[in-house]
Design a protein around this motif. Structure first.
Motif, short mmCIF file in Angstrom:
data_model
loop_
_atom_site.label_atom_id
_atom_site.label_comp_id
_atom_site.label_asym_id
_atom_site.label_seq_id
_atom_site.Cartn_x
_atom_site.Cartn_y
_atom_site.Cartn_z
N UNK A 10 10.02 12.17 -15.63
CA UNK A 10 11.47 12.23 -15.46
C UNK A 10 12.03 13.61 -15.77
N UNK A 11 11.43 14.33 -16.72
CA UNK A 11 11.90 15.68 -17.04
C UNK A 11 11.64 16.65 -15.89
N UNK A 12 10.51 16.52 -15.24
CA UNK A 12 10.16 17.42 -14.13
C UNK A 12 10.78 17.00 -12.80
N UNK A 13 11.38 15.81 -12.74
CA UNK A 13 11.99 15.34 -11.50
C UNK A 13 10.97 14.88 -10.48
N UNK A 14 9.90 14.29 -10.93
CA UNK A 14 8.81 13.87 -10.04
C UNK A 14 8.77 12.37 -9.81
N UNK A 15 9.85 11.67 -10.07
CA UNK A 15 9.85 10.21 -9.96
C UNK A 15 9.59 9.79 -8.51
N UNK A 16 10.27 10.43 -7.57
CA UNK A 16 10.11 10.09 -6.16
C UNK A 16 8.67 10.32 -5.70
N UNK A 17 8.11 11.44 -6.08
CA UNK A 17 6.75 11.77 -5.65
C UNK A 17 5.72 10.82 -6.24
N UNK A 18 5.91 10.45 -7.50
CA UNK A 18 4.97 9.53 -8.14
C UNK A 18 5.05 8.14 -7.50
N UNK A 19 6.28 7.67 -7.20
CA UNK A 19 6.42 6.39 -6.52
C UNK A 19 5.77 6.41 -5.14
N UNK A 20 5.99 7.49 -4.38
CA UNK A 20 5.37 7.60 -3.07
C UNK A 20 3.85 7.64 -3.17
N UNK A 21 3.35 8.34 -4.18
CA UNK A 21 1.90 8.44 -4.36
C UNK A 21 1.29 7.09 -4.72
N UNK A 23 2.54 4.07 -4.04
CA UNK A 23 2.59 3.18 -2.88
C UNK A 23 1.63 3.63 -1.78
N UNK A 24 1.42 4.92 -1.65
CA UNK A 24 0.44 5.42 -0.69
C UNK A 24 -0.97 5.00 -1.04
N UNK A 25 -1.29 5.05 -2.32
CA UNK A 25 -2.61 4.60 -2.78
C UNK A 25 -2.78 3.11 -2.51
N UNK A 45 0.74 -6.49 3.54
CA UNK A 45 1.04 -5.60 2.42
C UNK A 45 1.31 -4.19 2.90
N UNK A 46 0.57 -3.72 3.88
CA UNK A 46 0.80 -2.38 4.43
C UNK A 46 2.19 -2.27 5.05
N UNK A 47 2.58 -3.27 5.82
CA UNK A 47 3.89 -3.25 6.46
C UNK A 47 5.01 -3.26 5.41
N UNK A 48 4.89 -4.13 4.42
CA UNK A 48 5.94 -4.22 3.39
C UNK A 48 5.99 -2.96 2.52
N UNK A 49 4.84 -2.39 2.20
CA UNK A 49 4.83 -1.16 1.41
C UNK A 49 5.42 0.01 2.19
N UNK A 50 5.14 0.07 3.48
CA UNK A 50 5.76 1.11 4.31
C UNK A 50 7.27 0.98 4.35
N UNK A 51 7.76 -0.24 4.45
CA UNK A 51 9.21 -0.46 4.44
C UNK A 51 9.80 -0.08 3.08
N UNK A 52 9.09 -0.40 2.00
CA UNK A 52 9.59 -0.03 0.67
C UNK A 52 9.61 1.48 0.47
#
Length: 95
Positions: A10-21, A23-25, A45-52
């Motif tokens: 949260x200090x580095x502002x990486x919340x979006x990137x970590x969430x994307x990473x 969900x990508x995994x 699961x792939x379809x729903x994760x892509x939508x999320x």
């Protein structure tokens, strides 16, 4: 340990990137499961994760003024994907 990691993110502002990473995994794991077992639930699961991913990225884009319309479009795309998938999965019994 987890508390320090969350504070660092949260200090580095990486919340979006970590969430994307994360969900990508999960998408890669679901695709691997599908390729090995041909289980259709993993494709769901792939379809729903892509939508999320679209919805979360849209929520993060809404915060900036110049990307607000793009963020709303991404949120609507994610919702549309989920709705189309639910209608398809229910085989039209919803309507």
């Amino acid at each position: 340990m987890l508390k320090r990691f969350r504070k660092f993110i949260s200090d580095k502002g990486l919340v979006k990137e970590v969430l994307n990473m994360i969900m990508g995994i999960l998408i890669v794991v679901a695709l691997l499961v599908f390729s090995l077992t041909k289980n259709l639930i993993s494709i769901c699961a792939v379809i729903l994760l892509g939508a999320l991913i679209n919805i979360f990225n849209g929520l993060f884009m809404i915060r900036s003024k110049e990307k607000k319309t793009m963020g709303m479009s991404m949120i609507m795309l994610g919702i549309a994907i989920i709705l189309i998938f639910v209608i398809y999965a229910s085989q039209g019994y919803i309507f």
